[in-house]
Write a protein that holds these residues in place. Structure first.
Motif, mmCIF file in Angstrom:
data_model
loop_
_atom_site.group_PDB
_atom_site.id
_atom_site.type_symbol
_atom_site.label_atom_id
_atom_site.label_comp_id
_atom_site.label_asym_id
_atom_site.label_seq_id
_atom_site.Cartn_x
_atom_site.Cartn_y
_atom_site.Cartn_z
ATOM 1 N N ASP A 382 0.841 -1.193 0.000
ATOM 2 C CA ASP A 382 0.000 0.000 0.000
ATOM 3 C C ASP A 382 0.874 1.241 0.000
ATOM 4 N N THR A 383 0.392 2.277 -0.677
ATOM 5 C CA THR A 383 0.985 3.616 -0.571
ATOM 6 C C THR A 383 -0.147 4.545 -0.142
ATOM 7 N N GLY A 384 -0.211 4.827 1.143
ATOM 8 C CA GLY A 384 -1.337 5.590 1.656
ATOM 9 C C GLY A 384 -2.609 4.780 1.545
ATOM 10 N N LEU A 385 -3.640 5.355 0.924
ATOM 11 C CA LEU A 385 -4.912 4.673 0.748
ATOM 12 C C LEU A 385 -4.931 3.785 -0.496
ATOM 13 N N LEU A 386 -3.867 3.846 -1.309
ATOM 14 C CA LEU A 386 -3.834 3.140 -2.586
ATOM 15 C C LEU A 386 -3.189 1.762 -2.414
ATOM 16 N N GLU A 387 -3.956 0.711 -2.753
ATOM 17 C CA GLU A 387 -3.436 -0.654 -2.711
ATOM 18 C C GLU A 387 -2.823 -1.000 -4.065
ATOM 19 N N HIS A 388 -1.661 -1.657 -4.027
ATOM 20 C CA HIS A 388 -0.958 -2.018 -5.260
ATOM 21 C C HIS A 388 -0.751 -3.526 -5.333
ATOM 22 N N ASP A 445 0.779 -2.719 -12.942
ATOM 23 C CA ASP A 445 0.379 -2.257 -11.608
ATOM 24 C C ASP A 445 -1.145 -2.266 -11.538
ATOM 25 N N GLN A 446 -1.680 -3.132 -10.679
ATOM 26 C CA GLN A 446 -3.114 -3.145 -10.401
ATOM 27 C C GLN A 446 -3.332 -2.353 -9.113
ATOM 28 N N MET A 447 -4.071 -1.277 -9.218
ATOM 29 C CA MET A 447 -4.271 -0.368 -8.089
ATOM 30 C C MET A 447 -5.734 -0.359 -7.669
ATOM 31 N N LYS A 448 -5.921 -0.156 -6.358
ATOM 32 C CA LYS A 448 -7.276 -0.135 -5.830
ATOM 33 C C LYS A 448 -7.357 0.881 -4.706
ATOM 34 N N ILE A 449 -8.379 1.732 -4.780
ATOM 35 C CA ILE A 449 -8.654 2.677 -3.708
ATOM 36 C C ILE A 449 -10.171 2.749 -3.538
ATOM 37 N N GLY A 450 -10.633 2.309 -2.395
ATOM 38 C CA GLY A 450 -12.078 2.245 -2.198
ATOM 39 C C GLY A 450 -12.691 1.269 -3.180
ATOM 40 N N ASN A 451 -13.696 1.727 -3.901
ATOM 41 C CA ASN A 451 -14.360 0.896 -4.907
ATOM 42 C C ASN A 451 -13.752 1.025 -6.297
#
Length: 743
Positions: A382-388, A445-451
């Motif tokens: 994770d980088t902050g709220l961003l999941e990688h 890079d697959q990123m996820k933040i919230g929905n």
């Protein structure tokens, strides 16, 4: 970095990884072995509807969170639907056209309108995430469906993760693997067209600790394609073993051997007498246009490889997949001569024109050796709220192939009263040696933040093709070297609502090297492709299901077309074929919509439905008559519906009944789309019934009888035409009765 150095580096990395794993195992050997729990990679796929796939991203990612069109066909599904090959297992999938050239020898597919016949044919290209190679001409491998746990389809360009490929998409075969619980299956099957089959599949732990598992799968069959002299035979076996010294390390070693002493060849027939009315009468459905004293296709293929995975910690995972493949084949066949004068010749048929087919014999001896290796490093952080979920990969492919060939004289046969001549002596006149190599470096890079879900990936490929053609009579050699360097990328975003609705948009690119040279002996450039796709997926929360809608705009450039200038002047024939020069001014655009639905209603009721609309058009060409036309074999509409129901209680508990309908829209049989070469649409029906006798008597638990029927009403139809002298009748009714026992 040269290709030899690349191979050495990759293999050195392989040794290093395996050495690290072995050292770790030795350290643990000092303590008593504990039972090991093998982690399941299919937890998202519990139930009849598959909800997770690795093919689209090379990582464990839910289909709902992947911003592109993906679907999965399970082995249970294509067993119920009576599939006898990989291609027939895809008959109910949106965007995928199969059956254009019936037969189980090759698994050719159209995806989003991109496929074709002959040198343009698109075959199933991936097996367990690694390239399934092919020889130069007819040495194309075939994987038996009994070896498979499922088949995954990714639509649209996939070069960013896999390198060169068809822009329409790819089909990835997923093998059965060793299971931690003891189990197995044996079956016997009989059917029409001389079908007789038998097979076994056993798996389980080897050691009490559970760190060593095995699986052994084998199958043998005899059958024909429903027309004269189309006998086929196969025997195949696939052993595999999984070693898990700890919960973070897994090594699976796989091997296969497939022997096809004779794989039936699809009939080549003219349009006149199949698609069009022949004044002498139509060509019979069971007529064999070849020569039973000569025609044959003998193929032997074997593979060995491994899949290695190690989790270093909660962030880093390393994988390496490798496969070596060897194939030998001998192809003997007759093809209809594309010459109107020969077809019209009356001398051989007692004064009747268009009654005797002109056919030419051909003979090909081929073999290839191929290596595929894919190294991956995955990081989850994770980088902050961003999941990688970051994937870094380096892969390499090598195919070393040889083909020796020759053509015989033209002979004639009366299709209403065939008399087959003795086997011709075809002189081998040419030889082609070819080495194809490709090295690719990719980052995703697959990123996820919230929905929100995002994916961004890029890849660079270095490709080479070295080809030498030798005229055996004179010893003259013509060398062609092609060097390509291509960058491909994709980007996508998806929003997942809490109610299971997930709209998405994506952009992706592709490339595929083109073998050969044009006017002036200049090597062809790779074809390139770009796709825009938007869609929506829905995974309901109240019942098991997955619904997809995809809209796409896909364009392919650098398509080969005829160079009318140099063909008309007949110049520089050493740079072209004997009569035709080609140039890369062609462009094909495919726009369409695909709807797919798989869901389970009530207990025991499973339904799958699909609809495809495809507007495929030649937008650029040197041949004016083809501009604005649809390529051969690409239908505008396809639709299918399958449903099966298992009775859950009462006297008929355990009885499963299934039925399906498939609609294939009209296709064109020539590049100019002339009315006389329009292949009509057709609709086919399938059905199945099975009963698990364990519901009748617990002592018979695991014993099942099943009957499958495809093309239930034995409809006779023309499946497709590639030209006026290449039309193919569709597969007639196939009925199979199977007795199986599982434990």
């Amino acid at each position: 970095m040269g290709h030899k150095q690349t191979v050495a580096w990759l293999l050195a990395g392989s040794v290093s990884i395996l050495t690290t794993a072995t050292a770790g195992a030795q350290e643990q050997a000092a303590t008593p072995l504990q039972p090991i729990t093998i982690k399941s990679e299919k937890s998202e796929n519990d139930g009849p509807i598959v909800k997770e796939s690795r093919t689209g991203t090379k990582t464990d990612t839910p289909i709902l969170e992947t911003p592109q069109s993906i679907s999965v066909v399970t082995s249970e599904q294509f067993r119920k639907q009576g599939a006898t090959s990989v291609s027939t297992a895809l008959r109910y999938e949106p965007g995928v056209t199969v059956g254009s050239r019936p037969g189980d020898r090759f698994d050719s597919v159209f995806i989003r309108g991109f496929g074709g016949f002959g040198g343009n044919a698109n075959y199933v290209h991936y097996w367990d995430g690694l390239r399934l190679p092919a020889g130069i001409n007819y040495d194309v491998p075939s994987v038996d469906p009994f070896f498979l746990d499922g088949i995954e389809i990714t639509r649209g360009p996939a070069s960013v993760l896999y390198g060169s490929g068809n822009p329409g998409g790819l089909v990835n075969l997923v093998s059965k693997e060793p299971a931690p619980e003891t189990g197995g299956e044996v079956f016997a099957r009989v059917g029409n067209n001389g079908r007789a089959e038998g097979g076994f599949d056993v798996t389980g732990p080897v050691s009490k600790s559970g760190d060593l598992l095995y699986r052994l799968t084998g199958v043998g069959r005899l059958y024909d394609l429903g027309f004269d002299y189309s006998d086929s035979k196969r025997v195949a076996i696939a052993p595999s073993m999984t070693w898990s010294p700890d919960e973070d390390t897994t090594l699976t070693v796989k091997a296969t051997y497939t022997r096809d002493p004779n794989a039936a060849l699809t009939n080549w027939l003219p349009a006149l007498g199949t698609l069009q009315r022949n004044p002498n009468g139509q060509i019979p459905y069971d007529f064999f246009s070849g020569n039973p004293n000569y025609n044959s296709f003998d193929r032997t293929q074997s593979t060995v490889g491994y899949e290695f995975e190690h989790h270093f910690d909660d962030v880093w995972t390393a994988r390496q997949n490798l496969r070596f493949m060897h194939s030998d084949s001998e192809f003997k066949a007759y093809s209809v001569v594309p010459n109107a004068a020969a077809w019209a010749a009356a001398g051989s048929c007692g004064g009747f024109a268009y009654l005797c087919l002109g056919r030419q014999s051909t003979h090909y001896l081929e073999q290839f050796n191929a290596l595929a290796i894919d190294n991956q490093a995955e990081a989850d952080f994770d980088t902050g709220l961003l999941e990688h979920k970051v994937l870094l990969g380096l892969d390499y492919q090598l195919v070393d192939a040889r083909s020796i060939y020759g053509n015989g004289a033209t002979t004639y046969i009366n299709y209403l009263n065939p008399v087959y001549e003795s086997a011709p002596n075809v002189k081998l006149t040419g030889r082609q040696d070819q080495t194809r190599q490709q090295t690719g470096l990719y980052l995703q890079d697959q990123m996820k933040i919230g929905n929100w879900n995002f994916v961004l990936a890029g890849r660079n490929d270095w490709s080479s093709i070295d080809s030498a053609t030798t005229t055996l009579t004179s010893g003259a050699v013509k060398d062609v070297e092609t060097r390509d360097n291509a960058f491909t990328w994709k980007a996508g975003l998806l929003y997942e609502f809490d109610n299971g609705v997930a709209p998405y948009a994506s952009y992706s690119t592709s490339f595929e090297p083109t073998m050969g040279t044009g006017y002036g002996a200049v090597p062809f450039k790779p074809t390139t492709g770009q796709q825009y796709e938007v869609g929506v997926k829905y995974q309901p929360t109240g019942f098991d299901g997955l619904f997809t809608l995809a809209l796409y705009d896909l364009t392919q450039q650098n398509v080969l077309t005829t160079d009318l200038v140099h063909t008309s002047t007949n110049t520089a024939l050493t740079s072209c074929s004997a009569t035709t020069c080609q140039t890369q001014t062609g462009e094909i655009r495919s726009r369409g919509a695909e709807v797919g639905a798989r869901f389970a209603l009530l207990d025991g009721l499973n339904i799958s439905a699909a609809y495809t609309y495809a507007d495929v058009e030649v937008t650029k060409s040197n041949v004016p008559s083809t501009i604005g036309r649809t390529p051969v074999g690409a239908p505008a509409h396809m639709a299918s519906l399958w449903a099966d129901y298992t009775i859950g209680e009462g006297a008929l508990e355990g009885l499963n009944i299934g039925a399906g309908v498939r609609y294939m829209g009209a296709t064109n049989g020539d590049a100019a789309n002339t009315a006389a070469m329009k292949v009509p649409s057709y609709t086919l029906f399938d059905a199945s019934i099975s009963y698990d006798f364990g519901n009748y008597d617990t002592k018979m638990k695991g014993f099942q009888l099943a009957v499958n029927a495809t093309n239930l009403f034995d409809k006779q139809y023309v499946a497709a035409c590639a030209s006026a002298y290449q039309c193919f009748y569709g597969t007639g009714r196939v009925i199979m009765a199977t007795a199986s026992y599982k434990w």
